[in-house]
Design an enzyme around this catalytic site. Structure first.
Site, PDB file in Angstrom:
ATOM      1  N   ASP A  12      52.180   4.220-121.883  1.00  0.00           N
ATOM      2  CA  ASP A  12      52.626   5.592-121.677  1.00  0.00           C
ATOM      3  C   ASP A  12      51.454   6.351-121.045  1.00  0.00           C
ATOM      4  O   ASP A  12      50.497   6.694-121.726  1.00  0.00           O
ATOM      5  CB  ASP A  12      53.023   6.194-123.032  1.00  0.00           C
ATOM      6  CG  ASP A  12      53.405   7.663-122.941  1.00  0.00           C
ATOM      7  OD1 ASP A  12      53.383   8.227-121.826  1.00  0.00           O
ATOM      8  OD2 ASP A  12      53.733   8.236-123.996  1.00  0.00           O
ATOM      9  N   LYS A  47      52.644  16.642-115.952  1.00  0.00           N
ATOM     10  CA  LYS A  47      51.229  16.912-116.251  1.00  0.00           C
ATOM     11  C   LYS A  47      50.389  16.653-115.008  1.00  0.00           C
ATOM     12  O   LYS A  47      49.883  17.580-114.396  1.00  0.00           O
ATOM     13  CB  LYS A  47      50.761  16.066-117.434  1.00  0.00           C
ATOM     14  CG  LYS A  47      51.460  16.478-118.726  1.00  0.00           C
ATOM     15  CD  LYS A  47      51.718  15.318-119.625  1.00  0.00           C
ATOM     16  CE  LYS A  47      52.740  15.590-120.691  1.00  0.00           C
ATOM     17  NZ  LYS A  47      52.527  16.780-121.497  1.00  0.00           N
ATOM     18  N   TRP A  58      52.882  10.737-130.193  1.00  0.00           N
ATOM     19  CA  TRP A  58      53.688  10.113-129.124  1.00  0.00           C
ATOM     20  C   TRP A  58      53.855   8.622-129.370  1.00  0.00           C
ATOM     21  O   TRP A  58      54.930   8.062-129.157  1.00  0.00           O
ATOM     22  CB  TRP A  58      53.091  10.402-127.751  1.00  0.00           C
ATOM     23  CG  TRP A  58      53.126  11.867-127.447  1.00  0.00           C
ATOM     24  CD1 TRP A  58      52.062  12.699-127.289  1.00  0.00           C
ATOM     25  CD2 TRP A  58      54.304  12.690-127.296  1.00  0.00           C
ATOM     26  NE1 TRP A  58      52.506  13.981-127.060  1.00  0.00           N
ATOM     27  CE2 TRP A  58      53.865  14.002-127.055  1.00  0.00           C
ATOM     28  CE3 TRP A  58      55.666  12.438-127.351  1.00  0.00           C
ATOM     29  CZ2 TRP A  58      54.747  15.064-126.866  1.00  0.00           C
ATOM     30  CZ3 TRP A  58      56.557  13.492-127.170  1.00  0.00           C
ATOM     31  CH2 TRP A  58      56.090  14.778-126.933  1.00  0.00           C
TER      32      TRP A  58
HETATM   33  N1  PMP Z   1      54.087  10.791-124.082  1.00  0.00           N
HETATM   34  C1  PMP Z   1      53.034  11.624-123.958  1.00  0.00           C
HETATM   35  C2  PMP Z   1      51.654  11.054-124.042  1.00  0.00           C
HETATM   36  C3  PMP Z   1      53.262  12.986-123.751  1.00  0.00           C
HETATM   37  O1  PMP Z   1      52.225  13.817-123.647  1.00  0.00           O
HETATM   38  C4  PMP Z   1      54.585  13.474-123.675  1.00  0.00           C
HETATM   39  C5  PMP Z   1      54.910  14.908-123.414  1.00  0.00           C
HETATM   40  N2  PMP Z   1      54.022  15.836-123.758  1.00  0.00           N
HETATM   41  C6  PMP Z   1      55.629  12.561-123.830  1.00  0.00           C
HETATM   42  C7  PMP Z   1      55.347  11.233-124.009  1.00  0.00           C
HETATM   43  C8  PMP Z   1      57.043  13.020-123.781  1.00  0.00           C
HETATM   44  O2  PMP Z   1      57.374  13.226-122.457  1.00  0.00           O
HETATM   45  P1  PMP Z   1      58.773  13.808-122.007  1.00  0.00           P
HETATM   46  O3  PMP Z   1      58.803  15.215-122.450  1.00  0.00           O
HETATM   47  O4  PMP Z   1      58.703  13.637-120.518  1.00  0.00           O
HETATM   48  O5  PMP Z   1      59.832  12.979-122.634  1.00  0.00           O
END
Ligand code: PMP
Length: 361
Positions: free
Chosen positions: A172, A196, A103
Site C-alpha cells: 500500500d 496524496k 491502515w
Molecule cells: N492506505 C493508506 C496508507 C492511506 O493513507 C489511506 C488514506 N488516507 C488509505 C489506505 C485509504 O485510501 P482510500 O481513502 O483511497 O481508500
C-alpha cells in the site's frame, strides 16, 4: 491569489502549475469545445490522456514490460479487499501482513474475509507505533507479504524494504508513491489512492506484476477481475476521467521536475528541516517515531499538552499554515509534506515552530 500552505494528509496540496493548467483548460479542452469533465471515456481526446498516464507511471515507477498499470475506483480501501479476494480466496490461502497501524489493520481485516492472513511483524511498542519493522517472522506458505510503505496516521515510513526472501510484496503506497525511486521488481502488487502524491481523490492506481496477475482468480465479478481490467486497459466501465486527467498533469510535473530522484532529494531536505525543528527542542516537540523510521511524508509529534497543541494549530493557521491537526485517533500534530509541498513551505513552518517554542516553552 490567496493560496495557503496546506499540510493536509489528503486530499493534499497539488502543484500550483497543475491547478493553473486545469483551470485554463477547464471549459474548452484543447480547442475541442468540450471540458474534460464532459469528454467521453471512449473518445480520442480522453484516450490520449489515459494512455499517456499509463506510460508516465510505467516510466516513473520503472515497471514497463514487467507490470500492468491499472486504474480502479473504491480507493486503496477497495484494494484491501480486491487483492485477497482474487489471490487468497481459492482454498483459504495464507498471507503475511505487517502491522504499522490503522491502515494495515484494515487491510488485514479485509483479507480475513477471503483467506488466512497472519501478522508477521509489528511496529508497535506500548501504545505507539515507533518503527517500520525490518525483522519479520515470515510464513513459508504465505502467498505474499503485505506492507504499508508509509503509515499516514502514525508517521512511520519504510526507507529501505525488508528482505522477504523473494516473496512478492503487496504494498500500500497510498501516501508515498513516487516519493523516491523504487525497485519495482520486488513488488507483486503496488496500490495507491491518488489523493496524496499523485493527484485528486477518485482514482486508485494498481500496479500488478505480470507473474502475479497469472495467480489472480478469474471467476469473480467482472469489475474485480484484474485480468479483464488489464485487457480492457481500465476502461471496461467508465474510469474516473477527470481524476486521471489531473493525475496526468501531476505525473508530467514530477517528470519535468526531474522524476523520483529529484523528488527524493527534495523530500529528504524537507524532512531534515522539519525534524531539525523537532529535535532542536526535543523536550517540547516529541516525535514518538524512531529516527530510521520517521516519515518524510507525514511527520507526527506532540507538544507538552493538548492545550498547547490547540494553540499551535490556531496560531499556525493565522499565519496561513493549515491542516496540521493529527489524526483524530492519535491526536497531536501531523505535518504532511508530499511531493508538491515546496521546501519553502516546510521552512516557514519550521521557523514558526522555533518561535512558538520560544514563546511557550
Ligand atoms: N492506505 C493508506 C496508507 C492511506 O493513507 C489511506 C488514506 N488516507 C488509505 C489506505 C485509504 O485510501 P482510500 O481513502 O483511497 O481508500
Amino acid at each position: 491569489m490567496s493560496r495557503v500552505l496546506n499540510f493536509s494528509p489528503g486530499p493534499a496540496t497539488l502543484p500550483l502549475p497543475v491547478l493553473e493548467e486545469v483551470r485554463d483548460e477547464l471549459v474548452d479542452y484543447k480547442g475541442t469545445g468540450i471540458s474534460m469533465l464532459e469528454h467521453s471515456h471512449r473518445g480520442k481526446a480522453y484516450d490520449a490522456v489515459h494512455e499517456e498516464t499509463i506510460a508516465l507511471l510505467e516510466e516513473l515507477v520503472g515497471c514497463k514490460g514487467t507490470h500492468e498499470v491499472l486504474f480502479v475506483g473504491a480507493g486503496a480501501t477497495g484494494q484491501f479487499a480486491q487483492v485477497p479476494m482474487c489471490w487468497l480466496s481459492d482454498g483459504q490461502k495464507k498471507a503475511d501482513y505487517v502491522d504499522t497501524g490503522a491502515w494495515s489493520k484494515k487491510a488485514y481485516k479485509a483479507a480475513s474475509f477471503y483467506g488466512t492472513p497472519r501478522w508477521a511483524g509489528s511496529g508497535k511498542e506500548g501504545e505507539k507505533y515507533v518503527r517500520a519493522p525490518m525483522d519479520l517472522d515470515l510464513d513459508g506458505d504465505a502467498e505474499y507479504v503485505h506492507l504499508t510503505s508509509n503509515a499516514t496516521i502514525m508517521g512511520v515510513q519504510y526507507d529501505a524494504f525488508p528482505d522477504v526472501g523473494g516473496k512478492p510484496i503487496v504494498c500500500d503506497m497510498s501516501s508515498d508513491m513516487l516519493w523516491k525511486p523504487i525497485d519495482a521488481e520486488k513488488f507483486g502488487v503496488i496500490y495507491a489512492g491518488a489523493q496524496k502524491n499523485l493527484g485528486p481523490a477518485g482514482v486508485c492506481v494498481v500496479i500488478v506484476r505480470k507473474d502475479v496477475l497469472g495467480k489472480m482468480k478469474k471467476d469473480v465479478p467482472d469489475i474485480f477481475n484484474y485480468h479483464l481490467i488489464a485487457e480492457k486497459r481500465s476502461t471496461q466501465n467508465t474510469p474516473p476521467v477527470f481524476p486521471i486527467y489531473v493525475m496526468n498533469k501531476v505525473l508530467n510535473w514530477v517528470k519535468a521536475e526531474g522524476g523520483p530522484k529529484a523528488m527524493e532529494e527534495r523530500n529528504r531536505a524537507k524532512g531534515e528541516v522539519l525534524y531539525g525543528a523537532v529535535d532542536a527542542h526535543s523536550d517540547f516537540y516529541r516525535c514518538p517515531v524512531e529516527k530510521g523510521s520517521r516519515s518524510v511524508m507525514n511527520a507526527v509529534f506532540n507538544l507538552p499538552s493538548e492545550d498547547l497543541e490547540k494553540k499551535f494549530i490556531a496560531e499556525a493557521a493565522e499565519q496561513g499554515m493549515l491542516n496540521l491537526k493529527g489524526h483524530r485517533s492519535v491526536g497531536g500534530i501531523r505535518v504532511s509534506m508530499y511531493n508538491a509541498m515546496p521546501i519553502e513551505g516546510v521552512q516557514k513552518l519550521a521557523d514558526f515552530m522555533g518561535e512558538f517554542q520560544k514563546a511557550n516553552g
